[in-house]
Design an enzyme around this catalytic site. Structure first.
Site, PDB file in Angstrom:
ATOM      1  N   ILE A 187       2.650 -44.155 -33.393  1.00 59.14           N
ATOM      2  CA  ILE A 187       3.868 -44.713 -33.982  1.00 59.14           C
ATOM      3  C   ILE A 187       4.423 -45.722 -32.989  1.00 59.14           C
ATOM      4  O   ILE A 187       4.638 -45.403 -31.820  1.00 59.14           O
ATOM      5  CB  ILE A 187       4.930 -43.621 -34.239  1.00 59.14           C
ATOM      6  CG1 ILE A 187       4.388 -42.558 -35.199  1.00 59.14           C
ATOM      7  CG2 ILE A 187       6.218 -44.240 -34.796  1.00 59.14           C
ATOM      8  CD1 ILE A 187       5.304 -41.351 -35.335  1.00 59.14           C
ATOM      9  N   VAL A 188       4.614 -46.955 -33.442  1.00 60.71           N
ATOM     10  CA  VAL A 188       5.191 -47.994 -32.598  1.00 60.71           C
ATOM     11  C   VAL A 188       6.649 -48.183 -32.995  1.00 60.71           C
ATOM     12  O   VAL A 188       6.964 -48.347 -34.175  1.00 60.71           O
ATOM     13  CB  VAL A 188       4.423 -49.317 -32.732  1.00 60.71           C
ATOM     14  CG1 VAL A 188       5.079 -50.406 -31.888  1.00 60.71           C
ATOM     15  CG2 VAL A 188       2.970 -49.132 -32.324  1.00 60.71           C
ATOM     16  N   THR A 230      -2.841 -43.123 -35.712  1.00 61.19           N
ATOM     17  CA  THR A 230      -2.973 -42.628 -34.345  1.00 61.19           C
ATOM     18  C   THR A 230      -1.658 -42.689 -33.582  1.00 61.19           C
ATOM     19  O   THR A 230      -1.300 -41.744 -32.864  1.00 61.19           O
ATOM     20  CB  THR A 230      -4.050 -43.431 -33.580  1.00 61.19           C
ATOM     21  OG1 THR A 230      -5.273 -43.392 -34.315  1.00 61.19           O
ATOM     22  CG2 THR A 230      -4.280 -42.853 -32.193  1.00 61.19           C
ATOM     23  N   VAL A 274       4.400 -46.679 -38.471  1.00 60.53           N
ATOM     24  CA  VAL A 274       3.667 -45.418 -38.360  1.00 60.53           C
ATOM     25  C   VAL A 274       2.204 -45.651 -38.708  1.00 60.53           C
ATOM     26  O   VAL A 274       1.866 -45.953 -39.848  1.00 60.53           O
ATOM     27  CB  VAL A 274       4.265 -44.347 -39.304  1.00 60.53           C
ATOM     28  CG1 VAL A 274       3.526 -43.025 -39.128  1.00 60.53           C
ATOM     29  CG2 VAL A 274       5.756 -44.166 -39.035  1.00 60.53           C
ATOM     30  N   GLY A 275       1.335 -45.511 -37.701  1.00 61.37           N
ATOM     31  CA  GLY A 275      -0.095 -45.610 -37.920  1.00 61.37           C
ATOM     32  C   GLY A 275      -0.748 -44.245 -37.857  1.00 61.37           C
ATOM     33  O   GLY A 275      -0.099 -43.242 -37.534  1.00 61.37           O
ATOM     34  N   THR A 322     -27.367 -45.140 -20.021  1.00 61.71           N
ATOM     35  CA  THR A 322     -26.914 -44.740 -21.360  1.00 61.71           C
ATOM     36  C   THR A 322     -25.481 -45.169 -21.635  1.00 61.71           C
ATOM     37  O   THR A 322     -25.165 -45.693 -22.720  1.00 61.71           O
ATOM     38  CB  THR A 322     -27.047 -43.216 -21.522  1.00 61.71           C
ATOM     39  OG1 THR A 322     -28.419 -42.862 -21.363  1.00 61.71           O
ATOM     40  CG2 THR A 322     -26.572 -42.776 -22.906  1.00 61.71           C
ATOM     41  N   ASP A 372       1.210 -51.448 -43.639  1.00 63.90           N
ATOM     42  CA  ASP A 372       0.935 -52.219 -42.420  1.00 63.90           C
ATOM     43  C   ASP A 372       0.382 -53.595 -42.749  1.00 63.90           C
ATOM     44  O   ASP A 372       0.725 -54.593 -42.105  1.00 63.90           O
ATOM     45  CB  ASP A 372      -0.022 -51.447 -41.506  1.00 63.90           C
ATOM     46  CG  ASP A 372      -1.315 -51.014 -42.212  1.00 63.90           C
ATOM     47  OD1 ASP A 372      -1.343 -50.971 -43.457  1.00 63.90           O
ATOM     48  OD2 ASP A 372      -2.292 -50.704 -41.496  1.00 63.90           O
ATOM     49  N   TYR A 418      -3.677 -58.258 -55.254  1.00 65.92           N
ATOM     50  CA  TYR A 418      -4.534 -57.082 -55.390  1.00 65.92           C
ATOM     51  C   TYR A 418      -4.578 -56.636 -56.844  1.00 65.92           C
ATOM     52  O   TYR A 418      -3.620 -56.859 -57.599  1.00 65.92           O
ATOM     53  CB  TYR A 418      -3.944 -55.950 -54.540  1.00 65.92           C
ATOM     54  CG  TYR A 418      -4.877 -55.341 -53.511  1.00 65.92           C
ATOM     55  CD1 TYR A 418      -5.555 -56.133 -52.600  1.00 65.92           C
ATOM     56  CD2 TYR A 418      -5.050 -53.959 -53.447  1.00 65.92           C
ATOM     57  CE1 TYR A 418      -6.380 -55.563 -51.645  1.00 65.92           C
ATOM     58  CE2 TYR A 418      -5.872 -53.380 -52.487  1.00 65.92           C
ATOM     59  CZ  TYR A 418      -6.541 -54.193 -51.592  1.00 65.92           C
ATOM     60  OH  TYR A 418      -7.359 -53.626 -50.652  1.00 65.92           O
ATOM     61  N   THR A 451      -6.608 -47.745 -36.147  1.00 65.78           N
ATOM     62  CA  THR A 451      -7.538 -46.647 -36.404  1.00 65.78           C
ATOM     63  C   THR A 451      -8.644 -47.134 -37.331  1.00 65.78           C
ATOM     64  O   THR A 451      -9.824 -46.862 -37.127  1.00 65.78           O
ATOM     65  CB  THR A 451      -6.792 -45.454 -37.027  1.00 65.78           C
ATOM     66  OG1 THR A 451      -5.692 -45.109 -36.179  1.00 65.78           O
ATOM     67  CG2 THR A 451      -7.708 -44.260 -37.183  1.00 65.78           C
TER      68      THR A 451
END
Length: 259
Positions: free
Chosen positions: A12-13, A10, A7-8, A184, A109, A100, A132
């Site tokens: 969902i894969v 933008t 789930v991202g 442009t 992710d 971390y 994203t």
């Protein structure tokens, strides 16, 4: 047969893995306003269109960077598959050592990608995920996740230019043939994409230098995500594009944690 769900912000894969191969994968829009029933209808239609039987799914794993969608997705899975999904998060077995300051802050992710890269390459790697947001992650040969950096994604940068500059239009993300442009739209495309390529090259170079201060072995650079192939064609900073990196990481994590 197992169902892998990433789930991202933008998209969902979803991927279906059976007998050592991916037999289907789909990309649907992430929508926190959808109910579990609406997601259920959508997922069942995808299974039906690909002649797959949902009853054959024996396990499901989810990684998500969108917390407010999880209630609907988990309920959908329980209703449609009668399975309790594995959720990538604190307490899950990963096989990597997260360095971390606060390991709980690392996005699911990024962990999933690191697990796949560690398993597949057995060497120092830099992972670039063009989503994203674009994430750069550093991983040692022994599986130490060192951290990395996060920058706005290409689409976010493009949309911000359109929304904040009154006279500039929204443009397709396509590379013009040259950097010195005469209209442009091409000028915006060149600035956004060639500028992003330069950003990638600079960050990768700096990350390699930092990693090689402690280890002489040069990191291998893997890219994944929607625009990875477009950037890859224009730079030598990326060694490989791996479209299935996240699904592979989810599959590995599923088998590490299925008990």
């Amino acid at each position: 047969m197992i169902l892998l769900v990433d789930v991202g912000n933008t998209n969902i894969v979803l991927g279906v893995h059976k007998d050592n191969e991916y037999i289907a994968s789909w990309r649907i829009s992430t929508d926190p306003n959808k109910t579990s029933d609406e997601y259920g209808i959508q997922v069942m239609q995808l299974f039906s269109q690909n002649n797959l039987d949902a009853k054959e799914v024996k396990g499901i794993i989810i990684s998500s960077v969108v917390p407010n969608i999880m209630h609907s997705l988990e309920n959908m899975i329980r209703k449609c598959f009668s399975i309790e999904p594995i959720i990538v998060g604190p307490g899950i077995k990963t096989g990597i050592n997260i360095k971390y300051d606060n390991p709980k802050e690392v996005g699911a992710d990024r962990i999933v990608n690191a697990v796949a890269a560690c398993e597949r390459h057995k060497r120092p790697v830099i992972i670039i995920d063009f989503g994203t947001a674009t994430t750069f992650c550093a991983l040692t040969r022994s599986g130490d996740y060192l951290g990395g950096c996060i920058v706005p994604g290409i689409k976010i940068s493009s949309d911000a230019l359109f929304e904040r500059a009154a006279k500039l239009p929204r443009v397709e993300l396509e590379l013009p043939e040259q950097l010195i442009c005469k209209n442009t739209i091409s000028s915006m495309q060149a600035g956004i994409l060639y500028g992003y390529i330069g950003q990638v090259e600079y960050i990768v170079s700096k990350m390699k230098n930092e990693m090689m201060r402690k280890n002489s072995e040069e990191p291998y650079v893997i890219a994944t995500g929607g625009l990875a192939k477009l950037i890859f064609k224009e730079t030598d900073a990326i060694d490989e594009v791996d479209d299935d990196l996240t699904l592979e990481g989810l599959k590995i994590l599923y088998y590490k944690n299925k008990e």
